[in-house]
Design an enzyme around this catalytic site. Structure first.
Site, PDB file in Angstrom:
ATOM      1  N   ARG A   1       0.935  -1.293   0.068  1.00  0.00           N
ATOM      2  CA  ARG A   1      -0.016   0.106   0.055  1.00  0.00           C
ATOM      3  C   ARG A   1       0.910   1.418   0.026  1.00  0.00           C
ATOM      4  NH1 ARG A   1      -2.745   2.977   4.151  1.00  0.00           N
ATOM      5  NH2 ARG A   1      -4.606   4.047   3.807  1.00  0.00           N
TER       6      ARG A   1
ATOM      7  N   ASP B   1     -19.246   8.133   2.925  1.00  0.00           N
ATOM      8  CA  ASP B   1     -19.338   7.226   4.030  1.00  0.00           C
ATOM      9  C   ASP B   1     -20.721   7.529   4.893  1.00  0.00           C
ATOM     10  OD1 ASP B   1     -16.416   6.004   4.411  1.00  0.00           O
ATOM     11  OD2 ASP B   1     -16.714   7.757   3.256  1.00  0.00           O
TER      12      ASP B   1
ATOM     13  N   ARG C   1     -23.795   6.609   3.386  1.00  0.00           N
ATOM     14  CA  ARG C   1     -24.103   5.352   3.762  1.00  0.00           C
ATOM     15  C   ARG C   1     -24.776   4.973   4.868  1.00  0.00           C
ATOM     16  NH1 ARG C   1     -18.595   3.908   0.693  1.00  0.00           N
ATOM     17  NH2 ARG C   1     -19.103   3.485  -1.164  1.00  0.00           N
TER      18      ARG C   1
ATOM     19  N   HIS D   1     -10.865   8.750   5.741  1.00  0.00           N
ATOM     20  CA  HIS D   1     -11.889   7.903   4.835  1.00  0.00           C
ATOM     21  C   HIS D   1     -11.122   6.347   4.845  1.00  0.00           C
ATOM     22  CE1 HIS D   1     -14.330   6.708   1.614  1.00  0.00           C
ATOM     23  NE2 HIS D   1     -13.227   6.358   0.667  1.00  0.00           N
TER      24      HIS D   1
END
Length: 352
Positions: A123, A183, A186, A210
């Site tokens: 990552r 987010d 949701r 996030h």
């Protein structure tokens, strides 16, 4: 790359029909100087970028929409596809180019471009490649639109918004990330679904990173103006904290579920970013949980970090951060989330 836009010339000889087709009004005054021409540039013509562009068009948010990408064929194809829908849409000039000069004078620049993770890549290495990509994207946007507002959508959005801010040299109010706006949508949907009400009647925020360390602000949730947890306590209605955590976990996992099912997310982020664009360009002064420079807010210290906080958005970008009451636990989780992002940033070779 060839660009296509609306024009009055037809045929090989470039016949100009304007003078023949319309008879001018005598003694007409020039257009009012107060009338504003709104221009939005979207960098990245992938699934997310095109969902954003399509939503901006259908919601009539811009007079001019520019697409930028490194793939000229896909870029021209996307541009033509949108232009061919002109009869069904509000009138918007649509341009596309690999040359950033086409973005000149943009009111809002939305960056969705990002490197894709390769098999076995860490990552951190992926993030380093995205930083290198941003070094090619942000400076030309700033050069051609020095008064623009930068809205970063590329992931990891909090770190890359920080990178964009540093590369741009802009004041922090003119650089923000899409953050947890989606987010929170949701989150509102899941609460509304649980209570069988309209999601627009639910006020609820996810803040912080996030990502996995995001924070659900349960103490400030209200439905139709009624604070939910206070109501349950006053009515002596028992609830388990585990139930609340499960709803938050569902928010965090929902993007992964969509990606596992269709390969990517697009429509929801398209609506989310168009929602932010409307608040900014129409000076709506609405509150959105977006990634902003958080140092000094809610006890966040230790370095320059961008993370999502409920912020008021308008024509000047980020106008302020809302003073929402947080419990001690929520504030500590927010600081922990900030530390998570700062730890990632400390591993990067930013050199900015």
């Amino acid at each position: 790359m060839h660009k296509s836009s609306s024009g009055s010339s037809l045929g090989p000889g470039g016949l100009d029909l304007t003078q023949s087709f319309f008879k001018p009004i005598s003694s007409a005054a020039p257009p009012s100087p107060t009338k504003r021409h709104t221009k939005i540039s979207v960098v990245g013509a992938g699934n997310v970028g095109m969902a954003i562009a399509q939503t901006i068009l259908t919601q009539d948010l811009a007079d001019e929409l520019v697409l930028i990408d490194v793939n000229p064929d896909k870029l021209r194809g996307e541009m033509l596809d949108l232009q061919h829908a002109a009869a069904f849409l509000p009138r918007t000039k649509i341009l596309a180019s690999v040359d950033y000069a086409v973005t000149v004078g943009s009111d809002l620049c939305i960056v969705t471009a990002g490197a894709r993770q390769t098999l076995g890549e860490s990552r951190l290495n992926l993030l380093q490649r995205n930083v290198a990509l941003f070094r090619k994207i942000i400076p030309p946007l700033v050069k051609f639109s020095p008064d623009t507002i930068l809205l970063i959508v590329s992931n990891p959005v909090d770190v890359l918004t920080h990178v964009a801010w540093k590369l741009s040299g802009f004041p922090s109010n003119r650089v923000l990330g899409s953050g947890t706006n989606l987010d929170s949508s949701r989150f509102r949907f899941l609460i509304a679904d649980h209570l069988d009400v309209n999601a627009q009647d639910v006020q609820a925020y996810i803040v912080g990173e996030h990502g996995d360390s995001s924070v659900a602000l349960w103490s400030s949730i209200s439905v139709g103006g009624v604070p939910v947890l206070s109501f349950l306590e006053k009515q002596e209605i028992a609830y388990e904290k585990e139930t609340l955590e499960e709803i938050h976990k569902a928010v965090v996992d929902s993007a992964y579920e969509v990606i596992s099912l269709k390969g990517y997310t697009s429509w929801a982020i398209g609506y989310s970013v168009a929602n932010l664009a409307r608040s900014i360009l129409r000076d709506q002064r609405k509150i959105h949980p977006v990634s902003v420079l958080a140092k000094g807010f809610y006890g966040v210290e230790g370095g320059e970090v961008f993370l999502s906080l409920p912020a008021q958005l308008g024509r000047g970008g980020v106008l302020g951060v809302t003073n929402i009451h947080l419990t001690d636990e929520e504030e500590q989780r927010l600081r922990d989330s900030a530390r998570t992002i700062l730890d990632v940033q400390s591993q990067l070779n930013l050199g900015i």
